[in-house]
Design a protein around this motif. Structure first.
Motif, short mmCIF file in Angstrom:
data_model
loop_
_atom_site.label_atom_id
_atom_site.label_comp_id
_atom_site.label_asym_id
_atom_site.label_seq_id
_atom_site.Cartn_x
_atom_site.Cartn_y
_atom_site.Cartn_z
N CYS A 22 0.87 -1.17 0.00
CA CYS A 22 0.00 0.00 0.00
C CYS A 22 0.91 1.22 0.00
N THR A 23 0.96 1.90 -1.13
CA THR A 23 1.81 3.08 -1.27
C THR A 23 0.95 4.33 -1.22
N ALA A 24 1.35 5.23 -0.35
CA ALA A 24 0.59 6.46 -0.14
C ALA A 24 1.26 7.63 -0.84
N SER A 25 0.44 8.56 -1.29
CA SER A 25 0.93 9.84 -1.79
C SER A 25 0.02 10.93 -1.27
N GLY A 26 0.59 12.10 -1.09
CA GLY A 26 -0.19 13.22 -0.58
C GLY A 26 -0.22 13.30 0.93
N PHE A 27 0.33 12.32 1.61
CA PHE A 27 0.44 12.34 3.06
C PHE A 27 1.47 11.29 3.48
N ILE A 28 1.94 11.44 4.69
CA ILE A 28 2.90 10.47 5.22
C ILE A 28 2.11 9.32 5.85
N ILE A 29 2.37 8.12 5.36
CA ILE A 29 1.53 7.00 5.72
C ILE A 29 1.53 6.71 7.21
N SER A 30 2.64 7.01 7.88
CA SER A 30 2.72 6.74 9.32
C SER A 30 2.13 7.86 10.15
N SER A 31 1.59 8.90 9.50
CA SER A 31 1.05 10.05 10.24
C SER A 31 -0.41 9.86 10.62
N ASP A 32 -0.98 8.75 10.23
CA ASP A 32 -2.38 8.49 10.52
C ASP A 32 -2.55 7.01 10.80
N PHE A 33 -3.69 6.67 11.36
CA PHE A 33 -4.00 5.25 11.48
C PHE A 33 -4.07 4.66 10.06
N HIS A 34 -3.76 3.39 9.96
CA HIS A 34 -3.72 2.73 8.67
C HIS A 34 -4.40 1.37 8.80
N THR A 35 -5.35 1.14 7.93
CA THR A 35 -6.19 -0.05 8.06
C THR A 35 -6.20 -0.85 6.77
N TRP A 36 -6.25 -2.16 6.91
CA TRP A 36 -6.52 -3.05 5.80
C TRP A 36 -7.90 -3.65 6.03
N VAL A 37 -8.66 -3.67 4.96
CA VAL A 37 -9.95 -4.32 4.99
C VAL A 37 -10.05 -5.22 3.77
#
Length: 115
Positions: A22-37
């Motif tokens: 899961c690659t994020a752009s536009g924000f730092i992925i560790s700066s928020d909760f992160h969920t897999w569904v």
């Protein structure tokens, strides 16, 4: 613009492994909760895991605990879902989300576990 892109799905035999990204752009992925569904057509969305903001502690659904593991590559702004000992009931479309299960999510990646 906040965007998440999942990849790494595929067809695997029972007992096999896959690693989803899961690659994020536009924000730092560790700066928020992160969920897999995950979701099977015709069924409700199923929560798989949530990684806490800040301490990176991950909580897993009982159905995947001990088989699935989250890791993070901060340099790539990417989280990985390592899935081992896959079972047919793990077959689903997998999504990562920013925040909780109802957060912004990507297009998903299909995982099919079948012999």
């Amino acid at each position: 613009q906040v965007q998440l892109v999942e990849s790494g799905g595929g067809l695997v035999q029972p007992g096999g492994s896959l690693r989803l990204s899961c690659t994020a752009s536009g924000f730092i992925i560790s700066s928020d909760f992160h969920t897999w569904v995950r979701q099977v057509p015709g069924k409700e969305l199923e929560w798989v895991s949530t990684t806490n903001m800040g301490d990176d502690v991950t909580h897993y659904a009982d159905s995947v605990k001990g088989r699935f593991t989250i890791s993070t590559d901060n340099a790539k702004n990417t989280r990985y879902l390592q899935m081992n000992n896959l079972k047919p009931e793990d077959t689903a479309m997998y999504y990562c989300t920013k925040g909780g299960p109802s957060g912004i999510r990507g297009q998903g990646t299909q995982v099919t576990v079948s012999s």
